[in-house]
Motif scaffolding. Structure first.
Motif, mmCIF file in Angstrom:
data_model
loop_
_atom_site.group_PDB
_atom_site.id
_atom_site.type_symbol
_atom_site.label_atom_id
_atom_site.label_comp_id
_atom_site.label_asym_id
_atom_site.label_seq_id
_atom_site.Cartn_x
_atom_site.Cartn_y
_atom_site.Cartn_z
ATOM 1 N N ALA A 7 21.916 26.478 9.166
ATOM 2 C CA ALA A 7 20.753 25.835 9.778
ATOM 3 C C ALA A 7 20.238 24.700 8.906
ATOM 4 N N ALA B 187 14.891 29.375 13.069
ATOM 5 C CA ALA B 187 16.094 30.082 13.489
ATOM 6 C C ALA B 187 16.062 31.579 13.219
ATOM 7 N N LEU C 209 20.503 30.053 21.218
ATOM 8 C CA LEU C 209 21.082 30.345 19.916
ATOM 9 C C LEU C 209 21.108 31.847 19.643
ATOM 10 N N SER D 269 20.460 20.308 9.583
ATOM 11 C CA SER D 269 19.297 19.416 9.597
ATOM 12 C C SER D 269 19.316 18.417 8.450
ATOM 13 N N TYR E 178 23.259 23.588 15.859
ATOM 14 C CA TYR E 178 21.941 23.336 15.272
ATOM 15 C C TYR E 178 21.583 21.851 15.330
ATOM 16 N N PRO F 16 18.317 21.885 18.036
ATOM 17 C CA PRO F 16 17.560 22.560 16.983
ATOM 18 C C PRO F 16 16.721 23.705 17.546
ATOM 19 N N GLN G 23 13.783 26.313 9.806
ATOM 20 C CA GLN G 23 14.430 25.653 10.937
ATOM 21 C C GLN G 23 14.087 26.320 12.267
#
Length: 460
Positions: free
Chosen positions: A365, A426, A305, A369, A290, A294, A424
């Motif tokens: 995630a 994700a 991912l 960050s 991550y 990202p 994020q």
């Protein structure tokens, strides 16, 4: 012509970076899986030997001690490992020295708190021996405070080969110590003293065989402020994490005898293998991924991912399904008649694991960050939902209600996990829908297949 070639090179650089990431992720995931698999085989082997040398009461008491030690560890967690993994200064000697110094201080604080808590907790659990066993076992946390930050920097760079070998060697030596002490002492003191001796072995192995930065005492103001800023939300998050991962044992410590708790602990140990593996892989694999790629940055990152997460979920889900189907036979083969009902507990716990592993990669995630506040919101929401469903379930239906509450908690917690993942970029709804469909079908089949075994275990 040269301009076209340069453009091609520029376009290929992100692809090369993603391929390198995928290769490192695959290698790190493989080493994490090997570490987990071999470690669990060794742990199972030691359990088989120790269950024949010690009584279920001893295992029940040590389960309480372990849960309370985990609680102290989590209640004092400043997120030092994740802080090193995600920080831009994660390789800076001053930053590492500051993190290590904080960790050493924390180890002594944990021991002091354990000494103060020991007697009141022994009354709460109606287990007089707890007052002496708990502080003894907690001494291992002082030794653990001196473990080097090289462990965290190796994980930061996905350099897990040597770390895995050292950790497996440590576990093997620790098991030998436990077995030797159990043969001599034949009581729960062997487990408590063995944990302290094992911690010293780990410290020596990490110090002499893991290369990297040599930690020194130091407290740089800037590094401390960064660690505290990131870690304050981790601190609150891990308090919630304790309720999530150990809350059931604390509750059961009040409603089950030590013998029953020892039996439950065997079933839970086997049934939670998928989630334990998932946590081991996620903590070392997804934060670097991550951080470097990202998912919210580009569609290519998200697709890469998604592929990694798909393989991750497939591995964990397959483990949970196999355990739910063959678990009772494994328990019957490995353990004696005193642990008969552990097979039914294993089936029920393994079915719950199918739900737990679905959103597991989302948690990291926010940490990657640096958004530890979002991680705290996720953990606190999950902990609140989890404890409420557990208490209601226990109050209405006892042990069966507790396990049903665990399953319902996963459904109620999912929207919070989605909120975290979407921040994020994700979230992968297709993955979650497919995984959930498989989990529900497999759990229904396993519970139907073993309904008599499960019912006997929950009513025991």
């Amino acid at each position: 012509m040269s301009q076209d070639a340069d453009a091609t090179t520029e376009l290929s650089e992100p692809q090369q970076s993603r391929k390198a990431m995928a290769s490192r992720a695959l290698g790190s995931g493989a080493w994490s899986t090997i570490n987990f698999g071999v470690a669990q085989v060794m742990r199972l082997g030691s359990n088989l030997i120790l269950t024949r040398l010690l009584s279920p009461d001893d295992f029940g008491l040590m389960a309480l001690v372990t849960s309370c030690m985990i609680g102290l560890t989590m209640f004092s967690d400043m997120g030092l490992g994740p802080s090193i993994a995600q920080s831009k200064r994660g390789d800076d000697p001053d930053f590492l020295n500051t993190a290590w110094t904080i960790k050493v201080i924390r180890g002594f604080i944990i021991l002091a708190v354990a000494i103060v808590m020991a007697w009141p907790m022994s009354i709460f659990f109606n287990a007089p021996a707890f007052a002496w066993i708990f502080p003894t076992a907690a001494a291992s946390m002082v030794v653990g405070g001196f473990f080097p930050t090289r462990i965290d920097t190796a994980a930061r760079h996905l350099q897990l080969r040597r770390l895995t070998i050292i950790e497996l060697t440590n576990q093997f030596l620790g098991i030998l110590i436990l077995i030797a002490l159990a043969l001599i002492m034949r009581n729960v003191w062997a487990l408590a003293i063995g944990s302290v001796m094992g911690a010293f072995v780990q410290l020596a192995m990490f110090h002499y065989f893991l290369p990297g930065h040599i930690d020194r005492f130091g407290m740089e103001r800037t590094a401390r402020e960064e660690i505290v800023k990131f870690g304050k939300w981790i601190f609150f998050s891990t308090i919630c994490g304790f309720l999530l991962f150990q809350g059931d044992r604390i509750i059961l410590g009040r409603i089950l005898t030590l013998e029953q708790l020892g039996i439950f602990n065997i079933g839970q140990f086997l049934g939670t293998l998928p989630a334990v593996l998932g946590a081991a892989i996620a903590s070392r694999l997804f934060i670097p991924i991550y951080r470097e790629h990202p998912p919210g940055e580009s569609a290519e990152n998200r697709r890469a991912l998604q592929r990694i997460r798909g393989g991750f979920s497939l591995l964990l889900m397959s483990m949970a399904i196999v355990l739910s189907l063959v678990g009772p036979s494994v328990v019957d083969f490995l353990y004696d008649s005193r642990y008969l009902h552990a097979g039914g507990i294993l089936v029920a716990v393994a079915c719950i694991q199918m739900l737990i592993v679905i959103p597991m990669s989302y948690e990291t995630a926010a940490l990657a960050s640096g958004d530890s506040r979002a991680f705290f919101i996720l953990q606190s929401s999950r902990a609140g939902i989890y404890i409420v469903t557990l208490l209601i379930g226990v109050w209405l239906f006892g042990l069966a209600g507790l396990l049903a509450g665990q399953a319902l908690a996963q459904l109620f917690c999912y929207p919070v996990a989605v909120w975290t993942a979407r921040r994020q970029g994700a979230w992968d709804p297709r993955h979650d829908l497919i995984a959930a469909s498989i989990a529900v079908a497999a759990a229904a089949f396993a519970l139907t297949l073993h309904r008599d075994i499960v019912a006997a275990a929950l009513l025991h």
